[in-house]
Design a protein around this motif. Structure first.
Motif, PDB file in Angstrom:
ATOM      1  N   UNK A 259      32.796  -8.166  80.479  1.00 52.62           N
ATOM      2  CA  UNK A 259      31.839  -7.777  79.443  1.00 52.62           C
ATOM      3  C   UNK A 259      32.337  -6.541  78.697  1.00 52.62           C
ATOM      4  N   UNK A 260      32.964  -5.619  79.411  1.00 53.15           N
ATOM      5  CA  UNK A 260      33.493  -4.412  78.788  1.00 53.15           C
ATOM      6  C   UNK A 260      34.584  -4.719  77.766  1.00 53.15           C
ATOM      7  N   UNK A 261      35.421  -5.720  78.065  1.00 54.15           N
ATOM      8  CA  UNK A 261      36.483  -6.116  77.129  1.00 54.15           C
ATOM      9  C   UNK A 261      35.882  -6.677  75.843  1.00 54.15           C
ATOM     10  N   UNK A 262      34.862  -7.525  75.987  1.00 55.77           N
ATOM     11  CA  UNK A 262      34.194  -8.078  74.816  1.00 55.77           C
ATOM     12  C   UNK A 262      33.546  -6.966  74.005  1.00 55.77           C
ATOM     13  N   UNK A 263      32.893  -6.028  74.667  1.00 59.28           N
ATOM     14  CA  UNK A 263      32.222  -4.926  73.963  1.00 59.28           C
ATOM     15  C   UNK A 263      33.219  -4.137  73.124  1.00 59.28           C
ATOM     16  N   UNK A 264      34.428  -3.903  73.680  1.00 55.89           N
ATOM     17  CA  UNK A 264      35.426  -3.121  72.954  1.00 55.89           C
ATOM     18  C   UNK A 264      35.948  -3.899  71.745  1.00 55.89           C
ATOM     19  N   UNK A 265      36.206  -5.193  71.939  1.00 52.76           N
ATOM     20  CA  UNK A 265      36.672  -6.024  70.827  1.00 52.76           C
ATOM     21  C   UNK A 265      35.630  -6.091  69.722  1.00 52.76           C
ATOM     22  N   UNK A 266      34.380  -6.249  70.085  1.00 49.62           N
ATOM     23  CA  UNK A 266      33.305  -6.346  69.093  1.00 49.62           C
ATOM     24  C   UNK A 266      33.106  -5.024  68.367  1.00 49.62           C
ATOM     25  N   UNK A 267      33.276  -3.921  69.087  1.00 49.67           N
ATOM     26  CA  UNK A 267      33.151  -2.613  68.451  1.00 49.67           C
ATOM     27  C   UNK A 267      34.235  -2.422  67.396  1.00 49.67           C
ATOM     28  N   UNK A 268      35.459  -2.847  67.713  1.00 49.61           N
ATOM     29  CA  UNK A 268      36.560  -2.750  66.744  1.00 49.61           C
ATOM     30  C   UNK A 268      36.277  -3.596  65.509  1.00 49.61           C
ATOM     31  N   UNK A 269      35.817  -4.822  65.712  1.00 49.06           N
ATOM     32  CA  UNK A 269      35.543  -5.725  64.588  1.00 49.06           C
ATOM     33  C   UNK A 269      34.387  -5.212  63.730  1.00 49.06           C
ATOM     34  N   UNK A 270      33.408  -4.567  64.368  1.00 51.14           N
ATOM     35  CA  UNK A 270      32.295  -3.975  63.631  1.00 51.14           C
ATOM     36  C   UNK A 270      32.790  -2.810  62.773  1.00 51.14           C
ATOM     37  N   UNK A 271      33.652  -1.969  63.351  1.00 50.98           N
ATOM     38  CA  UNK A 271      34.199  -0.825  62.621  1.00 50.98           C
ATOM     39  C   UNK A 271      35.045  -1.279  61.429  1.00 50.98           C
ATOM     40  N   UNK A 272      35.686  -2.449  61.537  1.00 44.19           N
ATOM     41  CA  UNK A 272      36.525  -2.973  60.463  1.00 44.19           C
ATOM     42  C   UNK A 272      35.717  -3.709  59.396  1.00 44.19           C
TER      43      UNK A 272
END
Length: 261
Positions: A63-76
């Motif tokens: 879940x932590x890996x998904x959260x980090x990926x989603x945070x990056x995509x949101x920032x972009x």
């Protein structure tokens, strides 16, 4: 695409993720696969992504890996979180993001509005590389290349001419016939050869339209018209030249906007 075909594509995509996770950080691999689905239209603008817990199961990561990926995509700016709706594909980033050159067309109206264009192939062929093409693509003079000539239309008017060169060593099966050649080259390279654009170098210059430019744009051959030349070379993830393009655009009603995220 049927639900069954979409599911099969997703399963294949997830299998590829599992095979390649060791090559990069997990969250980067997950982010790349989500981006790939967005690029190819599987998850289009307005699509509501599954919950993060479900995505973690799909990609077989934490879940932590998904959260980090989603945070990056949101920032972009690729996705956004909406209260009550969930996480939604914005549809904004593919116009400008360096990693999303698959809808390449950055001419805007003078008021700043992105123009929706139509792309048409005029000609395509296989031929030896010229000296200039060989230098730009870092190949031997005379090496086989695929060449495409395209026009881009806005409201039925030709506003840009594209001259595109691709080394056949990178894509030997590239069609030599207009009726078979892909209009969206970067998408075709991604789908058929898993070649993804990692960087693009552009050189911009102003010049007077040649007789050939005027003919291709259906303009009076006696006119003097200014063109914006966009000389671009695209590179793959190994920093190897992949595609050389020369875009010639009319400038009276348009401007070129380059946005880096």
């Amino acid at each position: 695409m049927t639900d069954r075909a979409s599911t099969a594509e997703q399963l294949q995509d997830d299998a590829e993720l599992t095979d390649t996770l060791v090559k990069a950080p997990l969250h980067e691999q997950v982010k790349d696969r989500i981006m790939r689905r967005i690029i190819l239209g599987t998850w289009g603008e307005g699509f509501v992504l599954p919950p993060e817990t479900e995505l973690a199961k799909q990609f077989s990561v934490s879940y932590g890996t998904i959260r980090r990926a989603m945070a990056d995509l949101t920032a972009q700016g690729v996705i956004m979180r909406r209260r009550k709706t969930g996480t939604v594909v914005t549809g904004r980033t593919p116009h400008h993001s360096m990693s999303q050159f698959y809808r390449y067309y950055r001419l805007h109206s003078n008021e700043g509005q992105l123009m929706t264009s139509e792309t048409r192939l005029i000609d395509t062929c296989h031929r030896p590389a010229t000296a200039a093409e060989a230098q730009r693509l870092e190949i031997q003079v005379g090496a086989p290349v695929a060449f495409m000539l395209r026009e881009r239309l806005y409201q039925g008017r030709v506003v840009m001419i594209d001259r595109v060169t691709l080394p056949l060593s990178r894509a030997p099966d590239f069609p030599a016939d207009v009726k078979d050649a892909p209009v969206l080259l970067y998408k075709w390279l991604l789908q058929n050869h898993r070649l993804q654009i990692a960087a693009v170098r552009e050189r911009l210059a102003a010049r007077i339209a040649t007789a050939e430019d005027l003919r291709l744009m259906h303009l009076d051959l006696t006119e003097v018209r200014a063109l914006l030349d966009i000389d671009a070379v695209s590179y793959d993830s190994m920093n190897r030249p992949l595609v050389a393009m020369r875009h010639a655009a009319l400038t009276e009603d348009h401007c070129y906007i380059n946005e880096i995220r």
